[in-house]
Motif scaffolding. Structure first.
Motif, PDB file in Angstrom:
ATOM      1  N   PHE A   1      -7.568   1.682  -0.784  1.00 14.51           N
ATOM      2  CA  PHE A   1      -6.512   1.273  -0.263  1.00 14.51           C
ATOM      3  C   PHE A   1      -6.981   0.267   0.912  1.00 14.51           C
ATOM      4  CE2 PHE A   1      -4.359   4.714  -1.904  1.00 14.51           C
ATOM      5  CZ  PHE A   1      -3.880   4.601  -3.557  1.00 14.51           C
TER       6      PHE A   1
ATOM      7  N   GLY B   1      -2.047   8.021  -2.005  1.00 12.21           N
ATOM      8  CA  GLY B   1      -1.214   7.569  -0.611  1.00 12.21           C
ATOM      9  C   GLY B   1      -1.169   8.998  -0.146  1.00 12.21           C
TER      10      GLY B   1
ATOM     11  N   ARG C   1      -1.299   7.358  -8.092  1.00 13.16           N
ATOM     12  CA  ARG C   1      -1.110   6.291  -5.865  1.00 13.16           C
ATOM     13  C   ARG C   1       0.191   6.890  -4.458  1.00 13.16           C
ATOM     14  NH1 ARG C   1      -3.399   1.280  -5.935  1.00 13.16           N
ATOM     15  NH2 ARG C   1      -2.586   0.607  -4.653  1.00 13.16           N
TER      16      ARG C   1
ATOM     17  N   GLU D   1       1.050  -5.249   3.938  1.00 14.56           N
ATOM     18  CA  GLU D   1       1.664  -4.105   4.806  1.00 14.56           C
ATOM     19  C   GLU D   1       1.577  -4.141   6.733  1.00 14.56           C
ATOM     20  OE1 GLU D   1      -0.316  -3.067   1.410  1.00 14.56           O
ATOM     21  OE2 GLU D   1      -1.175  -4.734   3.236  1.00 14.56           O
TER      22      GLU D   1
ATOM     23  N   ASP E   1       0.722  -0.968   0.087  1.00 12.81           N
ATOM     24  CA  ASP E   1       0.331  -0.112  -0.427  1.00 12.81           C
ATOM     25  C   ASP E   1       0.692   1.573  -0.101  1.00 12.81           C
ATOM     26  OD1 ASP E   1      -1.399   3.019   1.502  1.00 12.81           O
ATOM     27  OD2 ASP E   1      -2.770   0.439   0.717  1.00 12.81           O
TER      28      ASP E   1
END
Length: 304
Positions: free
Chosen positions: A275, A185, A181, A281, A60
């Motif tokens: 997300f 983020g 992205r 992660e 992510d």
């Protein structure tokens, strides 16, 4: 879909023997535009790398930003050149696992470090700036040897390796994360949306306007007969192009704003893929914590 290979290839040069043409010195305008075209090729290639199936590409973007920020802080507290070298080698391993060409990654980092950091650090390696044990004598002054000192060289190596490790981490983040992205983020981490929108629009339409400049120059070359002048005529073309580009950018901004408003834009960007934090992660955060602990712990042992 990937970038076509013919878009990433450089133009073929003339034969060195001169049998198929004559080499002429290019103008500053042509050299600048060729450099801009090279930048466009690098951006397209980097975008292809960000979509490759690799370790960092699956994480992510929010987790990557937090993890790389923690690693940057850890590297800034390391004071041992050997530990900094180990951190840099670890970034090479990460690049290889993520499917990045290692040679390309090394060039992307080290082409800028010697130019900026090396010039700044070079005076600090001399005994005039950093007194100490002279390991390479350059001249004598009042009977004392002057040159590069061991303390100065160690400080220079420490700074260069720290910059190399930090830049490598940032390059890893940008090469393994698509720009859209990455901005999404950052927005998910609380960065102001106006900042994200300005950066995103500037990144997207900077290359669009650059392509317009290249098209204008190619059209001028196609309609010019005879040898082109590289002095006053070229400067006039640059001035005229700059004026036309300002008009195009203003018109394009108005069109883009109207198009976004017509499609329901209300000041916040949306992404097609949502997300979420998962097992990958969690493993990434654990790996970052272990790497930071090893770097700081090993540094404390080596500095003693």
């Amino acid at each position: 879909m990937t970038t076509p290979a013919w878009l990433l290839e450089r133009e073929a040069g003339l034969c060195p023997c001169g049998c198929i043409g004559k080499r002429r010195k290019g103008s500053f305008v042509e050299k600048t535009l060729n450099g801009s075209a090279g930048l466009l090729r690098q951006v397209m290639f980097s975008d292809d790398l960000a979509h490759r199936p690799g370790l960092l590409q699956r994480i992510d973007p929010r987790a990557k930003v937090i993890g790389f920020l923690a690693l940057l802080v850890a590297v800034s507290f390391v004071h041992s050149p050997w530990m900094l070298l180990a951190c840099y080698l670890a970034t090479l391993v990460l690049a290889g696992i993520s499917g990045l060409p290692v040679v390309f990654f090394i060039k992307r980092v080290w082409l800028f470090i010697p130019i900026f950091t090396g010039i700044v650090v070079l005076p600090a390696t001399l005994s005039l700036v950093t007194p100490g044990e002279v390991v390479l004598t350059l001249w004598h002054w009042n009977g004392h040897a002057q040159g590069f000192t061991a303390q100065g060289l160690r400080a220079a190596a420490l700074l260069i390796l720290r910059v190399a490790g930090s830049v490598s981490l940032v390059v890893l983040l940008t090469l393994t994360t698509p720009w859209a992205r990455l901005l999404a983020g950052l927005r998910g981490l609380g960065v102001p949306k106006m900042f994200i929108l300005v950066i995103g629009m500037a990144y997207r339409y900077l290359f669009h306007l650059l392509t317009s400049v290249m098209d204008m120059y190619e059209a001028r070359k196609a309609r010019t007969i005879g040898k082109q002048a590289h002095d006053r005529t070229a400067r006039r073309f640059v001035a005229a192009t700059a004026g036309a580009l300002i008009g195009k950018s203003h018109y394009l901004a108005e069109e883009v704003h109207q198009a976004m408003t017509a499609r329901g834009f209300r000041g916040d960007s949306k992404v097609l893929k949502s997300f979420r934090f998962g097992t990958v992660e969690v493993a990434w955060f654990a790996g970052v914590a272990v790497a930071a602990a090893l770097a700081l712990g090993g540094d404390s042992l080596l500095v003693r």
